[in-house]
Design a protein around this motif. Structure first.
Motif, PDB file in Angstrom:
ATOM      1  N   VAL A 195       0.748  -1.104   0.044  1.00 53.38           N
ATOM      2  CA  VAL A 195      -0.219   0.173   0.121  1.00 53.38           C
ATOM      3  C   VAL A 195       0.902   1.126   0.021  1.00 53.38           C
ATOM      4  O   VAL A 195       0.680   1.978  -0.767  1.00 53.38           O
ATOM      5  N   THR A 196       1.895   1.130   0.676  1.00 50.13           N
ATOM      6  CA  THR A 196       2.837   2.364   0.912  1.00 50.13           C
ATOM      7  C   THR A 196       3.419   2.721  -0.442  1.00 50.13           C
ATOM      8  O   THR A 196       3.580   3.710  -0.903  1.00 50.13           O
ATOM      9  N   SER A 238       0.980   4.224  -2.973  1.00 49.11           N
ATOM     10  CA  SER A 238       0.537   5.161  -2.805  1.00 49.11           C
ATOM     11  C   SER A 238       1.551   6.501  -3.348  1.00 49.11           C
ATOM     12  O   SER A 238       0.980   7.517  -3.809  1.00 49.11           O
ATOM     13  N   THR A 239       2.746   6.316  -3.664  1.00 48.66           N
ATOM     14  CA  THR A 239       3.602   7.060  -4.111  1.00 48.66           C
ATOM     15  C   THR A 239       3.898   6.863  -5.660  1.00 48.66           C
ATOM     16  O   THR A 239       4.588   7.414  -6.281  1.00 48.66           O
ATOM     17  N   LEU A 271      -5.862   1.919  -4.398  1.00 48.50           N
ATOM     18  CA  LEU A 271      -5.271   3.022  -4.650  1.00 48.50           C
ATOM     19  C   LEU A 271      -5.317   3.831  -5.824  1.00 48.50           C
ATOM     20  O   LEU A 271      -4.792   4.943  -6.058  1.00 48.50           O
ATOM     21  N   GLN A 304      -4.022  12.984  10.288  1.00 47.77           N
ATOM     22  CA  GLN A 304      -3.491  13.938   9.379  1.00 47.77           C
ATOM     23  C   GLN A 304      -3.946  13.716   7.933  1.00 47.77           C
ATOM     24  O   GLN A 304      -3.703  12.963   7.375  1.00 47.77           O
ATOM     25  N   GLY A 339      -3.622  15.615   4.790  1.00 44.71           N
ATOM     26  CA  GLY A 339      -2.515  16.278   3.868  1.00 44.71           C
ATOM     27  C   GLY A 339      -1.773  16.886   5.166  1.00 44.71           C
ATOM     28  O   GLY A 339      -0.882  16.273   5.714  1.00 44.71           O
ATOM     29  N   VAL A 340      -1.922  18.360   5.176  1.00 43.62           N
ATOM     30  CA  VAL A 340      -0.966  19.012   6.127  1.00 43.62           C
ATOM     31  C   VAL A 340      -1.898  19.568   7.397  1.00 43.62           C
ATOM     32  O   VAL A 340      -1.433  20.062   8.221  1.00 43.62           O
ATOM     33  N   PHE A 354     -12.032   9.689  -1.989  1.00 46.05           N
ATOM     34  CA  PHE A 354     -10.702   9.333  -2.577  1.00 46.05           C
ATOM     35  C   PHE A 354     -11.092   9.123  -4.074  1.00 46.05           C
ATOM     36  O   PHE A 354     -10.129   9.397  -4.964  1.00 46.05           O
ATOM     37  N   ARG A 358      -7.335  12.055  -5.518  1.00 47.06           N
ATOM     38  CA  ARG A 358      -6.721  10.973  -4.907  1.00 47.06           C
ATOM     39  C   ARG A 358      -5.629  11.609  -3.723  1.00 47.06           C
ATOM     40  O   ARG A 358      -5.142  10.777  -2.914  1.00 47.06           O
ATOM     41  N   ALA A 402      -7.454  11.153   0.969  1.00 47.77           N
ATOM     42  CA  ALA A 402      -6.622  10.245   1.675  1.00 47.77           C
ATOM     43  C   ALA A 402      -5.955  10.924   3.086  1.00 47.77           C
ATOM     44  O   ALA A 402      -5.748  12.324   3.026  1.00 47.77           O
ATOM     45  N   PHE A 403      -5.893  10.078   4.226  1.00 43.25           N
ATOM     46  CA  PHE A 403      -5.381  10.720   5.481  1.00 43.25           C
ATOM     47  C   PHE A 403      -4.349   9.457   5.900  1.00 43.25           C
ATOM     48  O   PHE A 403      -4.453   8.444   5.645  1.00 43.25           O
ATOM     49  N   ILE A 404      -3.605   9.998   7.047  1.00 44.47           N
ATOM     50  CA  ILE A 404      -2.848   8.905   7.970  1.00 44.47           C
ATOM     51  C   ILE A 404      -3.251   9.204   9.381  1.00 44.47           C
ATOM     52  O   ILE A 404      -3.698  10.175   9.743  1.00 44.47           O
ATOM     53  N   VAL A 456      -3.427   4.019   7.172  1.00 44.62           N
ATOM     54  CA  VAL A 456      -3.815   5.110   5.959  1.00 44.62           C
ATOM     55  C   VAL A 456      -5.420   4.897   5.636  1.00 44.62           C
ATOM     56  O   VAL A 456      -5.895   3.696   5.865  1.00 44.62           O
ATOM     57  N   PHE A 474      -8.661   5.810   3.184  1.00 45.47           N
ATOM     58  CA  PHE A 474      -9.162   6.369   1.858  1.00 45.47           C
ATOM     59  C   PHE A 474     -10.566   6.643   2.080  1.00 45.47           C
ATOM     60  O   PHE A 474     -11.570   5.654   2.109  1.00 45.47           O
ATOM     61  N   GLU A 530       7.444  21.645   4.913  1.00 44.46           N
ATOM     62  CA  GLU A 530       6.997  20.728   5.959  1.00 44.46           C
ATOM     63  C   GLU A 530       7.812  20.824   7.249  1.00 44.46           C
ATOM     64  O   GLU A 530       7.442  20.629   8.444  1.00 44.46           O
ATOM     65  N   GLU A 548       5.741   5.927   4.780  1.00 41.20           N
ATOM     66  CA  GLU A 548       5.427   7.287   4.386  1.00 41.20           C
ATOM     67  C   GLU A 548       4.522   7.384   3.094  1.00 41.20           C
ATOM     68  O   GLU A 548       4.758   6.731   1.987  1.00 41.20           O
ATOM     69  N   LEU A 549       3.304   7.798   3.234  1.00 37.03           N
ATOM     70  CA  LEU A 549       2.087   7.415   2.290  1.00 37.03           C
ATOM     71  C   LEU A 549       1.894   8.882   1.628  1.00 37.03           C
ATOM     72  O   LEU A 549       1.860  10.034   2.063  1.00 37.03           O
ATOM     73  N   PHE A 550       1.828   8.653   0.306  1.00 37.15           N
ATOM     74  CA  PHE A 550       1.239   9.857  -0.671  1.00 37.15           C
ATOM     75  C   PHE A 550       2.578  10.856  -0.308  1.00 37.15           C
ATOM     76  O   PHE A 550       3.676  10.519  -0.206  1.00 37.15           O
ATOM     77  N   MET A 559       2.238  12.746   2.545  1.00 29.02           N
ATOM     78  CA  MET A 559       1.992  12.904   3.866  1.00 29.02           C
ATOM     79  C   MET A 559       3.316  12.725   4.762  1.00 29.02           C
ATOM     80  O   MET A 559       3.683  11.569   5.086  1.00 29.02           O
TER      81      MET A 559
END
Lengths: 415, 299
Positions: A99-100, A103-104, A132, A337, A339-340, A389, A393, A397-399, A411, A413, B20, B164-166, B168
Motif C-alpha cells: 500500500v505504501t 501510494s507514491t 489506490l 493527518q 494532507g498537512v 478518494f 486521490r 486520503a489521510f494517515i 492510512v 481512503f 513541512e 510514508e504515504l502519498f 504526507m
C-alpha cells in the motif's frame, strides 16, 4: 525531465528482481562497479546467472533471508524520463508495504509467472492497485521462456486476469498485458524474436509512452496551506504569502477563492514561484499565493475555488489499511493527518473487514490487525475539508498517527 | 510576468518537504558540507521560503581534513547569502577524548563525525537535521525515509521505520528524539548535476578538472596530502583529475577527467560506467558499511 514512479510487488521466485535488473541492465543503468558486485555475489552463491536481486535488497537482514522486507527505491533513466521503482514484497504479511509503495506511484507492474498463471497473490496485488486508484496497470506475464513462448498460455492467463478485472469498480483503469522473459530479456527493453504473435509494445516502450502530466483524472483545485511566509523586511513589509502545493487542477491570478474553514471569499492576487510571478500555477507545483484581502489564514487551512467546495464534516467513513502492531479498536483515539492538517479522531465503528482477494467482507470484526483492510467510521474534534478518494486521490486520503508511539499506524481512503 | 511555471517534479517535491520541516519542527538545521548536494539544498530552501530568509541555520561538521577549496567556497556562499553558519569540529571531539583518531592505511575521520554531530544536536536541541543524502547513492540509503526518526542516541532503527504515504510527512516525535530529513531523496546524481547546470549554481573548484598530486591505491586515485596516510612505496604523481563527491580528503577518491565546465561534467556523468559512491573509500570497508554507520547515527 519527467519523473514516473512505478510500484512493483512480488514474491521471491516470480522473477521481479530479475525483471528490475533487466530494466536496469538493458537501459545501461547498472554501473560497472555495481555489476561487478552482482557478478561477485552471484558467483559466490554458485549461481550460473546474474542475481539482480542483490542490486535491490539493501538491508543486511534482507540479504541474509533472500527476501525484500521494506520498500526499496530503484532509479533508472532514459533520454526522456527518470524512473523511480518502489519495489515491495508481495506476501500477505507485507500488505502495508505494498500500500505504501503504491501510494507514491503512478503506474503499477503486476508480475505473473507464466507457469502458474493467476494466483491468490495476483488478486491481492490487483486489489491494492484498485484501492489506490492506480490508473495504469501493466500485467507482465514472465518466464515465457519456460512455457515455450506459448501464445495459448498467454491468452489463457490474460482471460483469467480479465475475469478478475470485472470485479473492480475502477472503470478508467488501463490494463496492458505484456509477455516477457526477464531472464532472457524478451519484450522488456528489446523486442522478442520468439513471440511473433505478440504485436504490442515492450515494457519499456509502454512506460516511455505514458504521459506523466495526465496520469490521473483531473479533480477540483485544492490548495492546502503549508506555511505562511512573512518576511518582515523593509521591502516586503506587508507581504503575507501562503505557501503550498496545488492539487487537482490549476489556480490562476484573479480566481475567486474561498478560505476554509473561515469561508471567507477573496481573490488570488499573485502567484510566486521563487522570485518570479506567474499568471497560473499547474497542479503539483509548490508555489506561494498572495490574496487580495487581508484574511486570516494559517497552516492547515485550505484555499478552494468559489463554487467548488469540498465536504466539510466532522464525521467520515474510510477504507483503512492498518499498519501498526497495536490493534485498532472502536473508541481508540488517533491524530488524523489529512494532507498537512491535523485533527483528533475517534474510532466510532469498524463496519466490516474487506478481504483483499475479492472474496467479500467480514462483519462483526472487533479489532484490526496489521495488514488488515476495513471500512471504519470516525468522529473528529474539528471538521476537515475532504473529497472522496475516488474523486480526488490527494484530498481523499489521510494517515492515522498513534499519539503514544507517534508512529504512522494506518492510512485511510475516504469513502 | 511569465505565464506558466515549468514543472520539475523533483524540485517541487523538495520545496514541499522544506516547508513541512519549517512548519512541523521548532529547531531545524541544514547540514552543509560545501558539496554539490548541500549546495543544491540551499537553493531549494531559498525557493521554498522566498522572499523570506531561510528560517534555519546551516551547520558544518568539520573533520579538519576537508579540501581547502571547499572551505573557502563554504564561507563565501554563507557570506553572500547572509546565512547563519554553525561550525563544530571533529578535532574538539578528539581533544575531549570522546573519539579516537584512526591510524593506519585506511584511517579517516569520516566515522568520527557522528559523535561531533550528535553532540551538536544535543547542544543546540535541534529536532530536525536536513541532509543531502540520496537513495540512489547506496543500497542502505535506498531504504531511507524522507523523515527518518532517530532515537535519543541518534540511532536508526531500519527494521521499524514509519511508512510514508502519498506526500504526507509525519514529523511527530518525543522530546529528545530528532528527525533526519532528506529533501532530495529521490534525486539521482545526474538530476543534481542537471539542476546545478539549470540553476547556474556555483560549486567548489575541485569538482572541475585540475592538476593534483595523487597516488593510486586499490585502483582508486587518492590525494597526496598530510591528512592521507601513504606508504613509502606508493608513488606520487601529478594527474589531471576532478572529484565527483566531496567528503573528507581521506575518504574521497578522485577520477581522471578533463571536464572543466558544468555541461562537460553532466556529459561525463551521463556516460560514466562507475557509480558515484564507487569513489568513496568509506563504503568499500564492507558490504554493509553504510548500514552500520547509519545505525550509529551517521547520515
Amino acid at each position: 525531465m519527467e519523473v514516473l514512479k512505478i510500484a512493483t510487488a512480488g514474491s521471491v521466485d516470480d522473477g521481479k528482481s530479475t525483471l528490475i535488473g533487466r530494466l536496469l541492465y538493458d537501459t545501461k543503468s547498472l554501473t560497472s562497479d555495481k555489476l561487478e558486485a552482482i557478478e561477485r555475489s552471484s558467483k559466490q552463491k554458485g549461481y550460473d546467472y546474474l542475481d539482480f536481486s542483490l542490486a535491490t535488497d539493501g538491508l543486511v537482514a534482507e540479504r541474509e533471508q533472500g527476501i525484500t522486507i521494506d520498500v526499496a527505491h530503484i532509479y533508472f533513466s532514459t533520454a526522456t524520463k527518470s524512473y523511480i521503482i518502489a519495489d515491495t514484497p508481495g506476501h500477505v504479511e507485507y500488505t502495508r508495504n505494498m500500500v505504501t509503495g503504491a501510494s507514491t506511484s503512478q503506474v503499477a507492474i503486476v508480475l505473473i509467472d507464466a507457469r502458474h498463471g493467476v494466483i491468490e497473490q495476483t488478486y491481492r496485488h490487483f486489489f491494492i492497485n484498485n484501492l489506490l486508484r492506480i490508473k495504469d496497470v501493466i500485467v507482465t506475464i514472465n518466464k515465457m521462456d519456460l512455457v515455450d513462448f506459448s501464445e495459448e498460455k498467454y491468452n489463457q492467463i490474460k482471460a483469467d486476469f480479465q475475469n478478475l478485472v470485472t470485479k473492480s469498480d475502477y472503470e478508467d483503469q488501463q490494463i496492458t498485458f505484456i509477455p516477457v522473459s526477464a531472464l532472457k530479456g524478451d519484450n522488456v527493453v528489446e523486442k522478442s524474436n520468439k513471440m511473433d504473435w505478440y504485436k504490442g509494445q515492450t515494457l519499456l516502450e509502454h512506460l516511455e509512452k505514458i504521459d506523466t502530466a495526465d496520469i490521473y483524472n483531473r479533480g477540483r483545485t485544492r490548495f492546502p496551506v503549508q506555511y505562511v511566509i512573512r518576511p518582515k523586511t523593509e521591502e516586503y513589509h506587508d507581504y503575507r504569502g501562503y505557501a503550498g502545493k496545488v492539487y487537482g487542477g490549476d489556480i490562476n491570478v484573479g480566481d475567486e477563492v474561498m478560505v476554509l474553514p473561515s469561508e471567507t471569499k477573496t481573490k488570488v492576487k499573485e502567484i510566486y514561484f521563487y522570485d518570479k510571478k506567474y499568471q497560473s500555477a499547474a497542479r503539483r507545483s509548490s508555489v506561494t499565493l498572495t490574496l487580495e484581502n487581508d484574511v486570516n489564514v494559517s497552516r492547515g487551512d485550505m484555499i478552494v475555488k468559489v463554487g467548488e467546495l469540498p465536504k466539510i464534516e466532522k464525521k467520515l467513513t474510510a477504507t483503512i489499511s492498518w499498519m501498526d502492531a497495536k490493534e485498532l479498536v472502536p473508541g481508540a483515539k488517533y491524530t488524523l493527518q489529512h494532507g498537512v492538517n491535523k485533527v483528533l479522531a475517534k474510532v466510532s465503528a469498524i463496519n466490516n473487514k474487506i478481504n483483499p482477494d475479492y472474496s467479500g467482507i467480514e462483519t462483526g470484526v472487533s479489532s484490526l490487525k496489521m495488514n488488515d483492510i476495513a471500512s471504519v467510521s470516525f468522529q473528529l474534534n474539528k471538521p476537515i475539508f475532504f473529497d472522496a478518494f475516488k474523486e480526488h486521490r490527494t484530498n481523499g486520503a489521510f494517515i492515522l498517527i498513534d499519539s503514544q508511539s507517534n508512529n504512522t499506524a494506518g492510512v485511510g481512503f475516504i469513502e | 510576468m511569465t505565464d506558466k511555471i515549468q514543472i520539475n517534479a523533483l524540485e517541487n517535491e523538495a520545496i514541499y518537504i522544506f516547508r513541512e520541516v519549517a512548519a512541523q519542527f521548532e529547531k531545524p538545521v541544514l547540514l552543509f558540507s560545501g558539496g554539490k548536494d548541500s549546495i543544491t539544498l540551499v537553493r531549494l530552501a531559498q525557493k521554498a521560503f522566498h522572499p523570506a530568509k531561510i528560517p534555519f541555520p546551516l551547520m558544518h561538521i568539520d573533520t579538519g581534513h576537508n579540501f581547502p577549496e571547499t572551505i573557502e567556497f563554504r564561507d563565501r556562499l554563507v557570506e553572500e547569502l547572509g546565512l547563519e553558519l554553525i561550525i563544530r569540529n571533529v578535532q574538539d571531539s578528539i581533544d575531549q577524548g570522546k573519539v579516537k583518531e584512526e591510524s593506519g592505511r585506511y584511517s579517516s575521520r569520516n566515522m568520527l563525525q557522528t559523535t561531533t554531530l550528535l553532540d551538536a544536536i544535543e547542544e543546540f536541541k535541534f529536532d530536525a537535521c536536513i541532509g543531502g543524502a540520496r537513495r540512489d547513492e547506496e543500497k542502505a540509503r535506498a531504504k531511507e525515509r524522507i523523515f527518518s526518526v532517530r532515537d535519543d542516541f541518534g540511532q536508526w532503527d531500519e527494521r521499524n521505520q514509519r511508512p510514508e504515504l502519498f506526500d504526507m510527512l509525519n514529523g511527530q516525535i518525543d522530546f529528545g528524539q530528532n528527525v533526519r530529513v532528506f529533501p532530495i531523496s529521490n534525486w539521482t546524481e545526474l538530476d543534481v548535476w542537471t539542476y546545478i547546470e539549470r540553476e547556474n549554481l556555483e560549486i567548489p573548484s575541485i569538482y572541475f578538472s585540475h592538476p593534483r598530486e595523487t597516488f593510486v591505491r586499490d585502483g582508486l586515485i587518492w590525494s597526496a596530502s598530510e591528512f592521507v596516510y601513504k606508504d613509502e612505496e606508493e608513488e606520487v604523481e601529478e594527474r589531471i583529475v576532478r572529484f565527483r563527491t566531496v567528503g573528507d580528503m581521506s575518504c574521497t577518491a578522485a577520477v581522471a577527467s578533463y571536464a572543466t565546465t558544468i555541461s562537460e561534467v553532466v556529459a561525463e556523468i551521463r556516460d560514466s560506467s562507475i557509480s558515484e559512491r564507487g569513489a568513496r573509500i568509506d563504503d568499500k570497508r564492507s558490504e554493509a558499511a553504510m548500514e552500520e554507520r547509519k545505525q550509529q547515527g551517521y547520515f
